[in-house]
Design an enzyme around this catalytic site. Structure first.
Site, short mmCIF file in Angstrom:
data_model
loop_
_atom_site.label_atom_id
_atom_site.label_comp_id
_atom_site.label_asym_id
_atom_site.label_seq_id
_atom_site.Cartn_x
_atom_site.Cartn_y
_atom_site.Cartn_z
CG ASP A 4 46.96 47.65 45.69
OD1 ASP A 4 47.51 47.42 47.33
OD2 ASP A 4 46.92 46.60 45.37
CB CYS A 5 46.70 53.07 41.77
SG CYS A 5 44.48 52.59 42.03
CE1 TYR A 6 44.21 58.83 42.90
CE2 TYR A 6 42.95 56.49 42.22
CZ TYR A 6 43.90 57.87 41.96
OH TYR A 6 43.46 58.38 40.86
#
Lengths: 370, 133
Positions: free
Chosen positions: A110-112
């Protein structure tokens, strides 16, 4: 003065005078240093990626560092085992100012969220490019020869059959750790000449083994100490950093290291006065495929430099894998830099322990390993 | 007088007694330093010794018969920008064309001594040596 100049000075003027008149002796070495590599921070992509697998010019770099950092080992090869272009050659290409193809894959988070990246990088585009080597600058090394009936291809070079030749790999009397046998001035924090730039000793090198047999003067007669070093790749030069190929062994990094030794006292002057006729190493038969080869004989660097040594009654031609020409260049450059105050000498923050032992790896049970 | 040359034969010539003619008809001593043959022809590195005129006539004879003749200097080349002067090549060079100079610490390459055997090619860690024949 350089280590070679210092030895001459001691010969003419004696140790006492040398200890009072000379401040610093510069040493140097240039040879194959396999246990080397570089880490990079490539910068963040848009959208960002947490690189899971990374290839630089087709050669895999270790990427378990998150998120856009990777470590490229000098001896790493591509999937085809092309020894003409390994990790060391990619590092040299970067130092030469070339662009290198960078490929990365990831599983996506989700963050990368990004899962792939294919681009070019160079020393200009990356944030950090740092040479970080775990075992360099060996204090003495073995002589390799071959008693078998076939040519051997080793990390000690091409070894001709029936004791056809013998190879060695040390700058001898110019080599840093042979001038400071008990690591009095070379330790953690020592500033060094590294690949054309300035770097530091950051730890004892792996396989650090100070307890080997020594001469009465204290000079180790076997591979003993080694150094872990670090330096900014962006400062380095292809004159002192090269990708090497050892046929049927793999790639390695040819690297120049120079270390200044302050002449603290007479004992230090005596150590730095050591000459090739008083530095010894052991000859091993590399056709013995074991970690504990038998010693064929001990030999001095003066004998090795003469071009041939006697092995079992045969005069065997010798080859150096370490460039004396470049070692001299480094010692000279370092001397000039110190005199111009471009290179400042550091006292080690901490000295190495002389208690280290060099352990083997055996097949053992979990209990035996505890 | 002595001279070293590199000869290239096409497959048809490989069956001709060329070397024998050099010796018999041109009164030359021929020392074969290296020879190989495959489907695209043959290569030989030879040293000719004899009178200067005989050598000249011998080389003309080779050329007239379609043998490629090149001076040994075009056999092996060292790239001086790549060489790090380590010295790995020194102990394997059979003719001491590659030698260590203790004064400069450099490795010298004397082309006249080279017989283009090629032993140094895969032994050179920075890959400075190249064989051209």
């Amino acid at each position: 003065m350089t280590a070679e100049e210092f030895k001459q000075f001691v010969k003419t003027n004696g140790v006492k005078k040398a200890a009072t008149e000379v401040d610093v002796v510069t040493t140097g070495t240039f040879g194959a240093m396999c246990s080397s590599g570089a880490y990079f921070n490539f910068g963040h992509t848009e959208p960002p990626i947490k690189m899971q697998r990374v290839w630089m010019d087709g050669i895999q770099a270790h990427a378990g560092l998150a998120a856009v950092d990777a470590y490229l080992g000098a001896t790493e090869l591509d999937e085809t085992n092309n020894m003409m272009h390994g990790g060391a050659h990619v590092i040299e290409d970067l130092v030469r100012g070339k662009a290198v193809r960078l490929k990365a894959t990831a599983y996506g988070t989700d963050c990368y969220p990004r899962k792939e990246m294919d681009t070019y990088v160079s020393l200009k585009t990356v944030n950090q490019a740092v040479l970080l080597n775990v075992r360099n600058c060996y204090q003495n090394y073995a002589v390799a020869t071959n008693s078998s009936s076939r040519t051997l291809y080793t990390y000690m070079g091409k070894l001709l059959p029936e004791f056809g030749n013998a190879t060695y790999s040390s700058a001898g009397e110019l080599s840093p750790l042979l001038n400071d046998p008990y690591y009095r001035s070379i330790g953690i924090g020592t500033r060094i000449f590294l690949g054309g730039g300035q770097g530091f000793v950051i730890w004892e090198g792996t396989q650090f083994n100070p307890g080997v047999p020594r001469t009465p003067e204290g000079v180790p007669k076997r591979p003993a100490g080694s150094l872990a070093v670090i330096g900014d790749l962006k400062q380095m030069s292809p004159d002192f950093l090269r990708g090497l190929t050892f046929t049927r062994y793999g790639s390695s990094l040819g690297l120049g290291i120079g270390i200044p030794i302050p002449i603290l006292d007479e004992e230090m002057a005596r150590s730095c006065a050591v000459t090739n006729d008083l530095i010894f190493t052991a000859v091993f038969d590399y056709s013995q495929q074991t970690r504990s080869r038998t010693v064929l004989r001990e030999v001095s660097y003066a004998a090795l430099r003469s071009g041939e040594i006697d092995i079992k009654g045969k005069m065997v031609p010798t080859s150096s894998l370490s460039s004396l020409y470049k070692a001299r260049q480094i010692a000279q450059l370092l001397k000039t830099q110190i005199m111009k105050r471009e290179f400042m000498i550091e006292k080690p923050i901490q000295n190495f322990s002389l208690e280290r032992v060099f352990k083997p790896l055996d097949v053992r049970t979990e209990k035996e390993a505890m | 007088m002595k001279t070293k040359v590199v000869l290239n034969f096409n497959p048809e010539l490989a069956n001709q007694p060329i070397t024998n003619n050099l010796i018999a008809k041109h009164h030359l001593n021929v020392n074969i330093l290296r020879a190989e043959i495959d489907e695209i022809g043959g290569k030989m590195v030879i040293e000719l010794s004899g009178k200067a005129d005989d050598i000249r006539r011998g080389i003309d004879y080779l050329k007239q018969n379609g043998v490629g003749v090149r001076p040994i200097k075009e056999g092996v080349r060292r790239d001086d920008d790549v060489c790090t002067h380590c010295g790995m090549c020194v102990s394997i060079c059979p003719t001491k064309a590659l030698a260590y100079d203790p004064k400069t610490g450099k490795i010298t390459f004397t082309e006249e001594k080279c017989v283009a055997c090629g032993v140094c090619i895969d032994a050179c860690p920075p890959r400075a040596m190249e064989i051209l024949i």
